[in-house]
Design a protein around this motif. Structure first.
Motif, PDB file in Angstrom:
ATOM      1  N   THR A 248     -15.211 -59.704 -38.852  1.00 11.28           N
ATOM      2  CA  THR A 248     -13.996 -59.946 -38.072  1.00 11.28           C
ATOM      3  C   THR A 248     -12.954 -58.901 -38.474  1.00 11.28           C
ATOM      4  O   THR A 248     -13.018 -58.332 -39.570  1.00 11.28           O
ATOM      5  N   GLY A 249     -12.012 -58.663 -37.578  1.00 10.43           N
ATOM      6  CA  GLY A 249     -10.857 -57.839 -37.920  1.00 10.43           C
ATOM      7  C   GLY A 249     -11.025 -56.344 -37.711  1.00 10.43           C
ATOM      8  O   GLY A 249     -10.205 -55.552 -38.177  1.00 10.43           O
ATOM      9  N   TRP A 250     -12.082 -55.940 -36.976  1.00 13.98           N
ATOM     10  CA  TRP A 250     -12.357 -54.507 -36.871  1.00 13.98           C
ATOM     11  C   TRP A 250     -11.248 -53.740 -36.173  1.00 13.98           C
ATOM     12  O   TRP A 250     -10.887 -52.641 -36.594  1.00 13.98           O
ATOM     13  N   GLU A 251     -10.676 -54.287 -35.118  1.00 13.53           N
ATOM     14  CA  GLU A 251      -9.732 -53.495 -34.322  1.00 13.53           C
ATOM     15  C   GLU A 251      -8.556 -53.001 -35.159  1.00 13.53           C
ATOM     16  O   GLU A 251      -8.137 -51.844 -35.049  1.00 13.53           O
ATOM     17  N   ASN A 252      -8.013 -53.863 -36.008  1.00 12.26           N
ATOM     18  CA  ASN A 252      -6.884 -53.433 -36.849  1.00 12.26           C
ATOM     19  C   ASN A 252      -7.312 -52.389 -37.873  1.00 12.26           C
ATOM     20  O   ASN A 252      -6.568 -51.448 -38.179  1.00 12.26           O
ATOM     21  N   ALA A 253      -8.498 -52.565 -38.440  1.00 16.99           N
ATOM     22  CA  ALA A 253      -8.989 -51.574 -39.408  1.00 16.99           C
ATOM     23  C   ALA A 253      -9.245 -50.239 -38.712  1.00 16.99           C
ATOM     24  O   ALA A 253      -8.991 -49.161 -39.269  1.00 16.99           O
ATOM     25  N   ARG A 254      -9.736 -50.320 -37.488  1.00 15.05           N
ATOM     26  CA  ARG A 254      -9.990 -49.094 -36.711  1.00 15.05           C
ATOM     27  C   ARG A 254      -8.680 -48.347 -36.460  1.00 15.05           C
ATOM     28  O   ARG A 254      -8.608 -47.124 -36.642  1.00 15.05           O
ATOM     29  N   SER A 255      -7.638 -49.087 -36.073  1.00 15.74           N
ATOM     30  CA  SER A 255      -6.342 -48.445 -35.809  1.00 15.74           C
ATOM     31  C   SER A 255      -5.834 -47.729 -37.056  1.00 15.74           C
ATOM     32  O   SER A 255      -5.291 -46.620 -36.978  1.00 15.74           O
ATOM     33  N   ALA A 256      -5.998 -48.373 -38.214  1.00 14.23           N
ATOM     34  CA  ALA A 256      -5.542 -47.752 -39.459  1.00 14.23           C
ATOM     35  C   ALA A 256      -6.317 -46.468 -39.733  1.00 14.23           C
ATOM     36  O   ALA A 256      -5.749 -45.450 -40.158  1.00 14.23           O
ATOM     37  N   ALA A 257      -7.601 -46.499 -39.474  1.00  8.35           N
ATOM     38  CA  ALA A 257      -8.431 -45.332 -39.795  1.00  8.35           C
ATOM     39  C   ALA A 257      -8.163 -44.173 -38.840  1.00  8.35           C
ATOM     40  O   ALA A 257      -8.124 -43.006 -39.268  1.00  8.35           O
ATOM     41  N   ILE A 258      -7.984 -44.460 -37.554  1.00  6.61           N
ATOM     42  CA  ILE A 258      -7.866 -43.332 -36.629  1.00  6.61           C
ATOM     43  C   ILE A 258      -6.549 -42.578 -36.808  1.00  6.61           C
ATOM     44  O   ILE A 258      -6.409 -41.446 -36.359  1.00  6.61           O
ATOM     45  N   SER A 259      -5.571 -43.208 -37.497  1.00  4.30           N
ATOM     46  CA  SER A 259      -4.336 -42.470 -37.765  1.00  4.30           C
ATOM     47  C   SER A 259      -4.517 -41.484 -38.936  1.00  4.30           C
ATOM     48  O   SER A 259      -3.616 -40.707 -39.234  1.00  4.30           O
ATOM     49  N   HIS A 260      -5.661 -41.519 -39.596  1.00  9.82           N
ATOM     50  CA  HIS A 260      -5.923 -40.609 -40.719  1.00  9.82           C
ATOM     51  C   HIS A 260      -6.935 -39.551 -40.294  1.00  9.82           C
ATOM     52  O   HIS A 260      -8.115 -39.601 -40.667  1.00  9.82           O
ATOM     53  N   TRP A 261      -6.471 -38.599 -39.484  1.00  8.80           N
ATOM     54  CA  TRP A 261      -7.366 -37.567 -39.008  1.00  8.80           C
ATOM     55  C   TRP A 261      -7.696 -36.604 -40.156  1.00  8.80           C
ATOM     56  O   TRP A 261      -6.967 -36.526 -41.157  1.00  8.80           O
ATOM     57  N   PRO A 262      -8.785 -35.887 -40.052  1.00 10.70           N
ATOM     58  CA  PRO A 262      -9.310 -35.147 -41.208  1.00 10.70           C
ATOM     59  C   PRO A 262      -8.333 -34.151 -41.816  1.00 10.70           C
ATOM     60  O   PRO A 262      -8.253 -34.027 -43.043  1.00 10.70           O
ATOM     61  N   GLU A 263      -7.596 -33.427 -40.972  1.00  9.72           N
ATOM     62  CA  GLU A 263      -6.687 -32.415 -41.532  1.00  9.72           C
ATOM     63  C   GLU A 263      -5.566 -33.075 -42.355  1.00  9.72           C
ATOM     64  O   GLU A 263      -5.144 -32.550 -43.387  1.00  9.72           O
ATOM     65  N   LEU A 264      -5.098 -34.233 -41.891  1.00  8.09           N
ATOM     66  CA  LEU A 264      -4.094 -34.972 -42.655  1.00  8.09           C
ATOM     67  C   LEU A 264      -4.688 -35.418 -43.999  1.00  8.09           C
ATOM     68  O   LEU A 264      -4.055 -35.297 -45.058  1.00  8.09           O
ATOM     69  N   VAL A 265      -5.907 -35.902 -43.951  1.00  7.42           N
ATOM     70  CA  VAL A 265      -6.563 -36.373 -45.183  1.00  7.42           C
ATOM     71  C   VAL A 265      -6.789 -35.203 -46.143  1.00  7.42           C
ATOM     72  O   VAL A 265      -6.627 -35.345 -47.358  1.00  7.42           O
ATOM     73  N   GLU A 266      -7.117 -34.047 -45.599  1.00  6.69           N
ATOM     74  CA  GLU A 266      -7.261 -32.873 -46.474  1.00  6.69           C
ATOM     75  C   GLU A 266      -5.936 -32.561 -47.163  1.00  6.69           C
ATOM     76  O   GLU A 266      -5.905 -32.262 -48.358  1.00  6.69           O
ATOM     77  N   ARG A 267      -4.829 -32.678 -46.410  1.00  4.08           N
ATOM     78  CA  ARG A 267      -3.519 -32.390 -47.013  1.00  4.08           C
ATOM     79  C   ARG A 267      -3.181 -33.412 -48.105  1.00  4.08           C
ATOM     80  O   ARG A 267      -2.637 -33.067 -49.140  1.00  4.08           O
ATOM     81  N   ILE A 268      -3.516 -34.674 -47.862  1.00  2.00           N
ATOM     82  CA  ILE A 268      -3.184 -35.715 -48.856  1.00  2.00           C
ATOM     83  C   ILE A 268      -4.074 -35.595 -50.090  1.00  2.00           C
ATOM     84  O   ILE A 268      -3.604 -35.678 -51.225  1.00  2.00           O
ATOM     85  N   THR A 269      -5.359 -35.401 -49.856  1.00  2.00           N
ATOM     86  CA  THR A 269      -6.327 -35.511 -50.966  1.00  2.00           C
ATOM     87  C   THR A 269      -6.658 -34.179 -51.622  1.00  2.00           C
ATOM     88  O   THR A 269      -7.105 -34.148 -52.763  1.00  2.00           O
ATOM     89  N   GLY A 270      -6.521 -33.091 -50.846  1.00  2.00           N
ATOM     90  CA  GLY A 270      -6.991 -31.802 -51.333  1.00  2.00           C
ATOM     91  C   GLY A 270      -8.477 -31.586 -51.110  1.00  2.00           C
ATOM     92  O   GLY A 270      -9.025 -30.551 -51.516  1.00  2.00           O
ATOM     93  N   VAL A 271      -9.150 -32.524 -50.487  1.00  2.00           N
ATOM     94  CA  VAL A 271     -10.588 -32.367 -50.214  1.00  2.00           C
ATOM     95  C   VAL A 271     -10.756 -31.687 -48.852  1.00  2.00           C
ATOM     96  O   VAL A 271     -10.267 -32.194 -47.838  1.00  2.00           O
ATOM     97  N   PRO A 272     -11.429 -30.531 -48.793  1.00  2.00           N
ATOM     98  CA  PRO A 272     -11.548 -29.801 -47.532  1.00  2.00           C
ATOM     99  C   PRO A 272     -12.293 -30.598 -46.450  1.00  2.00           C
ATOM    100  O   PRO A 272     -13.221 -31.356 -46.762  1.00  2.00           O
ATOM    101  N   VAL A 273     -11.886 -30.384 -45.201  1.00  2.00           N
ATOM    102  CA  VAL A 273     -12.500 -31.111 -44.082  1.00  2.00           C
ATOM    103  C   VAL A 273     -14.024 -30.939 -44.046  1.00  2.00           C
ATOM    104  O   VAL A 273     -14.751 -31.918 -43.826  1.00  2.00           O
ATOM    105  N   PRO A 274     -14.567 -29.727 -44.270  1.00  2.00           N
ATOM    106  CA  PRO A 274     -16.035 -29.619 -44.229  1.00  2.00           C
ATOM    107  C   PRO A 274     -16.726 -30.538 -45.243  1.00  2.00           C
ATOM    108  O   PRO A 274     -17.815 -31.055 -44.972  1.00  2.00           O
ATOM    109  N   GLN A 275     -16.090 -30.756 -46.384  1.00  2.00           N
ATOM    110  CA  GLN A 275     -16.699 -31.673 -47.367  1.00  2.00           C
ATOM    111  C   GLN A 275     -16.637 -33.124 -46.879  1.00  2.00           C
ATOM    112  O   GLN A 275     -17.549 -33.913 -47.139  1.00  2.00           O
ATOM    113  N   LEU A 276     -15.556 -33.457 -46.174  1.00  2.00           N
ATOM    114  CA  LEU A 276     -15.478 -34.808 -45.602  1.00  2.00           C
ATOM    115  C   LEU A 276     -16.622 -35.003 -44.607  1.00  2.00           C
ATOM    116  O   LEU A 276     -17.299 -36.041 -44.599  1.00  2.00           O
TER     117      LEU A 276
END
Ligand code: SF4
Length: 701
Positions: A248-276
């Motif tokens: 249960t609860g997928w839609e809300n979790a999905r919304s949270a995840a789709i706001s974290h696009w790879p380039e943003l995550v690379e900026r936050i974490t320092g992990v390059p997009v190709p490694q993701l």
């Protein structure tokens, strides 16, 4: 013919390796227990040398009482020492109420001791002020487990499943150093063609063996997990059938995840997009896969949400509730699992029952022969309890813990301990905390007593007595029995561990962690029994319940049987680097020491391998700061200053320094750590704080 060895288990970490102990001249020697399935005879140096602490010359062999005239701890008899403790606990209670007495336990205590300690606090002292150092270790994973699956057991499957899955993401875990025999499960995974991904700010010995090492900034694992889930959604890799049928609860979790696009995550974490992308391809490309977390993602002020983000990744890809897939936590302390199930936690009753649940209170009160209304309410978490010492908590009974070294913001906690009216400590050596006590009670060690522990798989094990304790030493159960008798409870606190375990079984019956079908005989015959294991013997035509090696195969432990997605968003750590404190500090363990080092620092072989603290820093950072390898380095946070030699290494990020936390004194890492608490688990943020680093010769302020 030599005396047969007694099969037992290591006193240290949550793997609870099996070992044989054979009496030898002056003590016991370790021999192989080759058949025990978890470690197949393998031991690390800590386990192999554990008998040395039994006969250490610094072993406590008689009670100590602080002299009112000299101020020093001086030898005393047991009756005098127990009388003194009982009298001072009563005095604190009479003067300030039951909550003026605190109790602090440990994740290394056997199930029997943890159970008896919780009962002693609630029934004899009637205090709500009890918690334990396991709050510092595993509580964020436990809280996330409860939220998603309705039940917390470190691994929902046996370790033997790991080599048979297709891919494991190991988040913030370094078994090559913390539990070396466990590494063979990951080695076999790779030999079978499976992939190992390690997430760690440091290139640890475990990360060196991975197919892929993701090296995020400390405190950004939550964003990393969201970024991976984003890619799963974007690339159409969801298991829609599993999501629809078992969650249960997928839609809300999905919304949270789709706001974290790879380039943003690379900026936050320092992990390059190709490694993701590579990580997602490995994880989803395998027919089965697992995520295993440890202290890295858990010891954060957002640890529960961080673990939830990794669980969401498992649920969205259908990696849960079926064989060879799932989420698990690699528990840390020897009885980290059992220690959080049987009542030494502030909000808990035995059997993983909740103290604020009327039905749970009624059941346990019935077993204890008391009125449920007399049981106290939930109390403070570990750090909050330690922080309250000398305030409304006037006296403390401490068992199996050394918070002067292991608590965050340790200098402050040491001050709080010093401000107590009375401190009693049960320990095997004069730890840094015991040295501050008014009364020290010397207790038996692992090989001198029998009791059960529950390893990281949820497998209940029996540690067997192999040797008599030195004269003058008593077991923790005998201490509780003696104190309870002095406080009016002649009965109810037996000293025989099996008698305590039988009562624990009854108290746990029907609870989430049901041990009622487990006996010492069954543990012996079956190399351990996985909980839940109800007592099926009373049912019509029933045989013994087989125990539960694999959880959630048919349903999750939630009311509707479905796993719950928990929508979580990335947020910064409580303290991020800034102009004054420009670097991250992260802390952890080394191969040859264990936790606060109270035992392992007494073993010469281990000390030769790991003689003291150090500050690991990248060569670029060392160049920038003008620091040479081995030079004393001062690390300063908003809470204090620690000094230790530099260890210059390319294995760490250039924006981060690492310190192991096993030592006291000027190299104490926990002088620096931040006690910011996770709002759900109340776990402190050991893994991330902001520091300044300089050569120790420079001015500290
Ligand atoms: S891995 Fe853990 S349980 Fe095994 S010997 Fe080492 S410290 Fe003991």
């Amino acid at each position: 013919m030599s005396t047969p060895a007694i099969d037992t288990h290591c006193p240290y970490c949550a793997l609870q390796c099996g070992m044989g102990l054979r009496p030898s001249e002056g003590g016991v020697e370790v021999v192989e227990w080759a058949d025990f399935p978890v470690n197949r005879g393998a031991l690390c140096g800590k386990g192999r040398t554990a008998p040395e602490v039994l006969s250490s010359r610094v072993r406590l062999t008689g009670p100590l009482i602080r002299s009112r005239t000299t101020g020093r701890l001086e030898p005393a008899g047991w009756e005098e020492a127990l009388d003194r403790v009982a009298e001072r606990l009563v005095r604190a209670r009479a003067g300030h109420g039951p909550d003026a007495v605190g109790v602090f336990g440990g994740g290394g205590l056997t199930n029997e001791k943890a159970y008896a300690l919780g009962k002693f606090a609630r029934v004899v002292l009637r205090t709500s002020q009890i918690d334990y150092n396991g709050r510092f270790c595993m509580s964020s994973a436990a809280a996330a487990h409860q939220r998603a699956f309705g039940l917390d057991r470190g691994l929902p499957f046996p370790l033997e499943d790991i080599p048979r899955t297709g891919c494991v993401i190991l988040v913030g875990s370094n078994p090559a150093e913390t539990m070396p025999p466990a590494l063979r499960y990951f080695t076999r995974l790779r030999e079978n063609g499976g992939k190992l991904i390690v997430v760690d700010p440091r290139r640890t010995r475990t990360a060196e063996q991975a197919d892929l090492h993701l090296q995020p900034r400390p405190g950004t694992d939550l964003a990393l997990a969201l970024g991976l889930l984003h890619l799963v959604v974007a690339d159409g890799l969801l298991d829609e059938g599993f999501i629809a049928g078992r969650t249960t609860g997928w839609e809300n979790a999905r919304s949270a995840a789709i706001s974290h696009w790879p380039e943003l995550v690379e900026r936050i974490t320092g992990v390059p997009v190709p490694q993701l992308r590579e990580a997602v391809a490995m994880f989803c490309g395998a027919p089965d896969s697992m995520v295993l977390t440890a202290r890295g993602p858990e010891q954060q002020s957002k640890g529960t949400d961080t673990v939830s983000a990794w669980i969401n990744l498992c649920l969205a890809t259908g990696r849960a509730g079926r064989p060879l897939s799932g989420y698990g936590c690699l528990t840390g302390q020897g009885n980290g699992q059992g220690g959080r199930e049987h009542g030494q936690k502030a909000d808990q009753l035995p059997g993983y029952r909740k103290l604020d649940d009327p039905a749970a209170r009624a059941h346990v009160a019935g077993v204890w022969g008391v009125d449920a209304d007399d049981l106290p309410a939930p109390g403070r978490s570990a750090y909050e309890l330690l922080d309250a010492l000398g305030g409304d908590v006037k006296a403390l009974l401490l068992m199996g813990s050394n918070p002067v070294v292991s608590a965050p913001r340790a200098a402050h906690i040491t001050e709080r301990i010093a401000s107590l009216d009375f401190l009693a400590v049960c320990d095997v050596v004069l730890s840094e905390t015991a040295a501050m006590a008014d009364v020290v009670l010397p207790v038996t060690q692992w090989a001198e007593e029998t009791g059960t522990t529950t390893n990281l798989e949820g497998r209940v094990l029996l540690r067997r007595k192999a040797i008599d304790p030195p004269p003058g030493v008593r077991s923790d159960l005998e201490v509780l029995h003696g104190l309870a008798a002095r406080l009016g409870w002649e009965k109810g606190f037996p000293t025989d561990p099996e008698e305590v375990f039988d009562e624990l079984r009854r108290a746990s019956a029907g609870g989430p962690a049901d041990y009622s079908g487990i006996t010492y005989e069954r543990i012996t015959a079956e190399d351990g029994v996985f909980w839940p294991c109800p007592d099926a013997s009373a049912g019509a035509g029933a045989g013994a319940h087989p125990g539960t090696p694999r959880l959630f195969l048919d349903r999750f432990a939630t009311p509707d049987g479905r796993a719950r997605f928990i929508p979580v968003l990335h947020r910064p750590s409580a303290e991020e680097p800034d102009a004054d404190y420009p670097l991250y500090l992260t802390t952890g363990r080394v191969l040859a020491q264990y936790q606060s080092g109270a035992q392992t620092r007494r073993v010469p072989e281990l000390n030769a391998t790991a003689p003291g603290p150090y500050v690991q820093l990248h060569p670029r950072l060392a160049d920038l700061l003008g620091i040479a390898d081995g030079e004393p380095v001062a690390v300063t946070s908003r809470r204090g200053r620690a000094v230790a030699p530099a260890l210059i290494s390319r294995a760490i990020r250039a924006d981060t320094v690492f310190m192991p936390f096993h030592w006291a004194g000027e190299g104490r890492a926990n002088t620096l750590t931040n006690p910011a608490l996770d709002p759900t688990s109340r776990m402190p943020e050991f893994k991330v704080c902001a520091v300044r680093v300089e050569a120790a010769g420079h001015s500290p302020e």
